[in-house]
Design a protein around this motif. Sequence first.
Motif, PDB file in Angstrom:
ATOM      1  N   VAL A 320       0.873  -1.176   0.000  1.00 29.68           N
ATOM      2  CA  VAL A 320       0.000   0.000   0.000  1.00 29.68           C
ATOM      3  C   VAL A 320       0.904   1.218   0.000  1.00 29.68           C
ATOM      4  CG1 VAL A 320      -1.755   1.291   1.261  1.00 29.68           C
ATOM      5  CG2 VAL A 320      -1.866  -1.212   1.183  1.00 29.68           C
ATOM      6  N   ILE A 321       0.712   2.097  -0.980  1.00 30.81           N
ATOM      7  CA  ILE A 321       1.577   3.259  -1.151  1.00 30.81           C
ATOM      8  C   ILE A 321       0.795   4.513  -0.806  1.00 30.81           C
ATOM      9  CG2 ILE A 321       3.210   4.387  -2.707  1.00 30.81           C
ATOM     10  CD1 ILE A 321       3.742   1.429  -2.548  1.00 30.81           C
ATOM     11  N   PRO A 322       1.000   5.096   0.388  1.00 33.40           N
ATOM     12  CA  PRO A 322       0.288   6.332   0.720  1.00 33.40           C
ATOM     13  C   PRO A 322       0.972   7.549   0.111  1.00 33.40           C
ATOM     14  CG  PRO A 322       1.589   5.614   2.597  1.00 33.40           C
ATOM     15  CD  PRO A 322       1.802   4.596   1.515  1.00 33.40           C
ATOM     16  N   THR A 323       0.184   8.529  -0.229  1.00 30.60           N
ATOM     17  CA  THR A 323       0.707   9.798  -0.714  1.00 30.60           C
ATOM     18  C   THR A 323      -0.306  10.891  -0.393  1.00 30.60           C
ATOM     19  OG1 THR A 323       1.607  10.986  -2.630  1.00 30.60           O
ATOM     20  CG2 THR A 323      -0.292   9.580  -3.029  1.00 30.60           C
ATOM     21  N   ILE A 324       0.117  12.121  -0.520  1.00 28.83           N
ATOM     22  CA  ILE A 324      -0.788  13.247  -0.417  1.00 28.83           C
ATOM     23  C   ILE A 324      -0.886  13.884  -1.799  1.00 28.83           C
ATOM     24  CG2 ILE A 324      -0.366  13.640   2.034  1.00 28.83           C
ATOM     25  CD1 ILE A 324       1.608  15.830   1.279  1.00 28.83           C
ATOM     26  N   ALA A 325      -1.795  14.838  -1.940  1.00 23.09           N
ATOM     27  CA  ALA A 325      -2.001  15.461  -3.247  1.00 23.09           C
ATOM     28  C   ALA A 325      -0.935  16.513  -3.501  1.00 23.09           C
ATOM     29  CB  ALA A 325      -3.400  16.065  -3.320  1.00 23.09           C
ATOM     30  N   ALA A 326       0.298  16.072  -3.532  1.00 25.25           N
ATOM     31  CA  ALA A 326       1.432  16.952  -3.815  1.00 25.25           C
ATOM     32  C   ALA A 326       2.364  16.204  -4.752  1.00 25.25           C
ATOM     33  CB  ALA A 326       2.153  17.339  -2.529  1.00 25.25           C
ATOM     34  N   LEU A 335       8.830   6.692  -7.816  1.00 26.10           N
ATOM     35  CA  LEU A 335      10.218   6.232  -7.866  1.00 26.10           C
ATOM     36  C   LEU A 335      10.394   4.925  -7.105  1.00 26.10           C
ATOM     37  CD1 LEU A 335      12.087   9.635  -7.391  1.00 26.10           C
ATOM     38  CD2 LEU A 335      12.038   8.218  -9.467  1.00 26.10           C
ATOM     39  N   LEU A 336       9.688   4.798  -5.988  1.00 22.44           N
ATOM     40  CA  LEU A 336       9.749   3.553  -5.223  1.00 22.44           C
ATOM     41  C   LEU A 336       9.199   2.394  -6.058  1.00 22.44           C
ATOM     42  CD1 LEU A 336      10.077   1.798  -2.713  1.00 22.44           C
ATOM     43  CD2 LEU A 336       7.896   2.691  -1.883  1.00 22.44           C
ATOM     44  N   LEU A 337       8.078   2.621  -6.717  1.00 21.73           N
ATOM     45  CA  LEU A 337       7.494   1.571  -7.549  1.00 21.73           C
ATOM     46  C   LEU A 337       8.454   1.171  -8.664  1.00 21.73           C
ATOM     47  CD1 LEU A 337       3.862   2.984  -7.773  1.00 21.73           C
ATOM     48  CD2 LEU A 337       4.535   0.841  -6.666  1.00 21.73           C
ATOM     49  N   GLU A 338       9.119   2.149  -9.272  1.00 19.44           N
ATOM     50  CA  GLU A 338      10.079   1.845 -10.332  1.00 19.44           C
ATOM     51  C   GLU A 338      11.267   1.044  -9.789  1.00 19.44           C
ATOM     52  OE1 GLU A 338      11.097   5.591 -12.002  1.00 19.44           O
ATOM     53  OE2 GLU A 338       9.207   5.820 -13.094  1.00 19.44           O
ATOM     54  N   ALA A 339      11.749   1.425  -8.601  1.00 18.46           N
ATOM     55  CA  ALA A 339      12.883   0.717  -8.011  1.00 18.46           C
ATOM     56  C   ALA A 339      12.518  -0.732  -7.687  1.00 18.46           C
ATOM     57  CB  ALA A 339      13.354   1.443  -6.753  1.00 18.46           C
ATOM     58  N   LEU A 340      11.320  -0.943  -7.163  1.00 16.32           N
ATOM     59  CA  LEU A 340      10.892  -2.305  -6.853  1.00 16.32           C
ATOM     60  C   LEU A 340      10.697  -3.118  -8.122  1.00 16.32           C
ATOM     61  CD1 LEU A 340       8.345  -1.586  -3.971  1.00 16.32           C
ATOM     62  CD2 LEU A 340      10.575  -2.684  -3.767  1.00 16.32           C
ATOM     63  N   THR A 341      10.223  -2.485  -9.170  1.00 14.58           N
ATOM     64  CA  THR A 341      10.027  -3.182 -10.440  1.00 14.58           C
ATOM     65  C   THR A 341      11.351  -3.737 -10.979  1.00 14.58           C
ATOM     66  OG1 THR A 341       8.109  -1.804 -10.978  1.00 14.58           O
ATOM     67  CG2 THR A 341       9.212  -2.922 -12.814  1.00 14.58           C
ATOM     68  N   GLY A 342      12.435  -2.996 -10.736  1.00 11.53           N
ATOM     69  CA  GLY A 342      13.739  -3.447 -11.213  1.00 11.53           C
ATOM     70  C   GLY A 342      14.510  -4.292 -10.224  1.00 11.53           C
ATOM     71  N   ARG A 343      13.948  -4.517  -9.026  1.00 11.88           N
ATOM     72  CA  ARG A 343      14.686  -5.245  -7.986  1.00 11.88           C
ATOM     73  C   ARG A 343      14.705  -6.742  -8.251  1.00 11.88           C
ATOM     74  NH1 ARG A 343      12.791  -6.883  -2.287  1.00 11.88           N
ATOM     75  NH2 ARG A 343      14.754  -7.385  -1.221  1.00 11.88           N
ATOM     76  N   SER A 347       9.232  -8.551  -6.322  1.00 11.35           N
ATOM     77  CA  SER A 347       9.038  -7.140  -6.002  1.00 11.35           C
ATOM     78  C   SER A 347       8.306  -6.430  -7.131  1.00 11.35           C
ATOM     79  CB  SER A 347      10.390  -6.468  -5.743  1.00 11.35           C
ATOM     80  OG  SER A 347      11.040  -7.033  -4.624  1.00 11.35           O
ATOM     81  N   ALA A 348       8.636  -6.797  -8.375  1.00 12.96           N
ATOM     82  CA  ALA A 348       7.957  -6.204  -9.522  1.00 12.96           C
ATOM     83  C   ALA A 348       6.470  -6.544  -9.512  1.00 12.96           C
ATOM     84  CB  ALA A 348       8.603  -6.678 -10.816  1.00 12.96           C
ATOM     85  N   ASP A 349       6.138  -7.774  -9.119  1.00  7.84           N
ATOM     86  CA  ASP A 349       4.739  -8.184  -9.047  1.00  7.84           C
ATOM     87  C   ASP A 349       4.014  -7.421  -7.949  1.00  7.84           C
ATOM     88  OD1 ASP A 349       2.621 -10.064  -9.963  1.00  7.84           O
ATOM     89  OD2 ASP A 349       2.723 -10.743  -7.880  1.00  7.84           O
ATOM     90  N   LEU A 350       4.684  -7.234  -6.806  1.00  8.55           N
ATOM     91  CA  LEU A 350       4.086  -6.448  -5.725  1.00  8.55           C
ATOM     92  C   LEU A 350       3.826  -5.014  -6.170  1.00  8.55           C
ATOM     93  CD1 LEU A 350       6.187  -7.654  -2.647  1.00  8.55           C
ATOM     94  CD2 LEU A 350       3.721  -7.988  -2.971  1.00  8.55           C
ATOM     95  N   ALA A 351       4.775  -4.422  -6.878  1.00 11.62           N
ATOM     96  CA  ALA A 351       4.618  -3.041  -7.335  1.00 11.62           C
ATOM     97  C   ALA A 351       3.463  -2.929  -8.325  1.00 11.62           C
ATOM     98  CB  ALA A 351       5.913  -2.558  -7.977  1.00 11.62           C
ATOM     99  N   ASP A 378      -1.752   3.704 -14.549  1.00  8.94           N
ATOM    100  CA  ASP A 378      -1.047   2.702 -15.352  1.00  8.94           C
ATOM    101  C   ASP A 378       0.081   2.009 -14.595  1.00  8.94           C
ATOM    102  OD1 ASP A 378      -2.653   3.271 -17.539  1.00  8.94           O
ATOM    103  OD2 ASP A 378      -1.304   4.818 -18.299  1.00  8.94           O
ATOM    104  N   LEU A 379       0.373   2.488 -13.374  1.00 11.07           N
ATOM    105  CA  LEU A 379       1.489   1.912 -12.616  1.00 11.07           C
ATOM    106  C   LEU A 379       1.049   0.848 -11.625  1.00 11.07           C
ATOM    107  CD1 LEU A 379       3.547   5.148 -11.778  1.00 11.07           C
ATOM    108  CD2 LEU A 379       3.940   3.528 -13.632  1.00 11.07           C
ATOM    109  N   VAL A 380      -0.160   0.994 -11.064  1.00 15.34           N
ATOM    110  CA  VAL A 380      -0.599   0.120  -9.979  1.00 15.34           C
ATOM    111  C   VAL A 380      -1.983  -0.448 -10.279  1.00 15.34           C
ATOM    112  CG1 VAL A 380       0.763   1.353  -8.261  1.00 15.34           C
ATOM    113  CG2 VAL A 380      -1.599   2.066  -8.695  1.00 15.34           C
ATOM    114  N   ARG A 381      -2.429  -1.327  -9.400  1.00 14.19           N
ATOM    115  CA  ARG A 381      -3.728  -1.970  -9.592  1.00 14.19           C
ATOM    116  C   ARG A 381      -4.893  -1.064  -9.235  1.00 14.19           C
ATOM    117  NH1 ARG A 381      -6.882  -4.591  -6.044  1.00 14.19           N
ATOM    118  NH2 ARG A 381      -5.256  -4.352  -4.467  1.00 14.19           N
TER     119      ARG A 381
END
Length: 421
Positions: A320-326, A335-343, A347-351, A378-381
């Motif tokens: 679960v990736i929390p963020t604010i509207a910023a 960037l975290l999702l991209e890093a996990l995708t390449g790990r 990890s890529a499946d989790l991302a 397009d990045l997450v479910r």
Amino acid sequence: MSTTTRPLVYAAVTGDTASFVSTHGRAERLEPLEGCDIRSAIVQRAIAEAQSARIDLELITSGDHGEHRLLVSQDGIVTGITANEALHNPIEETQDVAATHGPPASELPAPRRAARSERRSFIVEPSEGEPDHLTAWHALLRRFGITVRRSAEALRRAGDESAVAQHWAGCRTIAVVNGKGGVGKTMTTAMLSAVFARYGGGPVLAWDNNDTRGTLGWRTESGHYDSTVQDLLPAAEWLLSPDAPIADIANYVHHQTHDRYDVLRSNPELLAARQRIATTEFDLLMRVAARYFRLVVFDSGNDESAERWLRMVDSSYQLVIPTIAARESAESAALLLEALTGRDRRSADLARNATVVMTLSERVNPAEVRPIVEGFTDLVRAVHIIPFDPALKSGPLRFDALQLATRRAWVRTAASVAEQL
């Protein structure tokens, strides 16, 4: 003002009487018949109006149980609707919901005798029936033989609550991650834990997996002791032994009396160097968690290079990736999702199957929200938005303190997360 093209009738309930306004604007006083409720009288009057005019109409009621909207068809079928639904759309007709007023029993066709191979079981699975939670109107009208179909929105809420109430075989784990601070990791951890514990029951653990000033303990209830993960570590072998009573885990976690989950705290007063947890220690703690809890929600730290952080990701079923509207917070998440995708592959499946949770501030700029939501699509479910709520801003994190719309948003989010568990 309603956007529907259907005629409207109104009823204002005052005690045991009501004022009913017909489609022609004529007002009349309604009183319940002996043995009936005023709400039954209102619906019966609305059905008579629809049948007389041979049209479907919308009944809007107000009174001690709030405002409600009901679609009353000329066939005598009553359906719950909400102001947010597109009322101009035709209501789907189903054959398994009988009209309140139908032909006399003598006019009904004789039932067809079914062959032995077609016999249905007399036992109905609970999931086949109507959802258990009913509004005051639904419950009262059911008592008087009036069937009210659930609205699409009510059915969706019931489905969400059912999704978060289920149990899985074995312990399930959720990691709440974003390398940037101040994006709502602790809040998201507490709210997801509360939803799963309150609706599903059973032991749920919120684990502050943080080397650097983890504050989950500051925003949740404390037990009559100061136990942290550092106290649990030396007791782990005992807790895993066959002789350890299940209740012994209570010495090391802090129970939330209203939200019903437990918190495993870190120590925000210690420097990170004094509370590092190696991979082997994390695995030991995870074995304890898996024995005593059915679900674990990790509140991660900001150090993505820490052994405990990496091992947490490897041990999780859902991110679960929390963020604010910023834009800065959203960029950190991306960037975290991209890093996990390449790990690695897992990890890529989790991302790819992650859930993004965006919490809104009091003065959010709508122009900032749309591009962030579209950017994550397009990045997450799934991407979910939590409306601003003062109860989330600071102080204790308690589910009951939230506004109704916020509670429903968290249940919807948790139901989405449950799909990957």
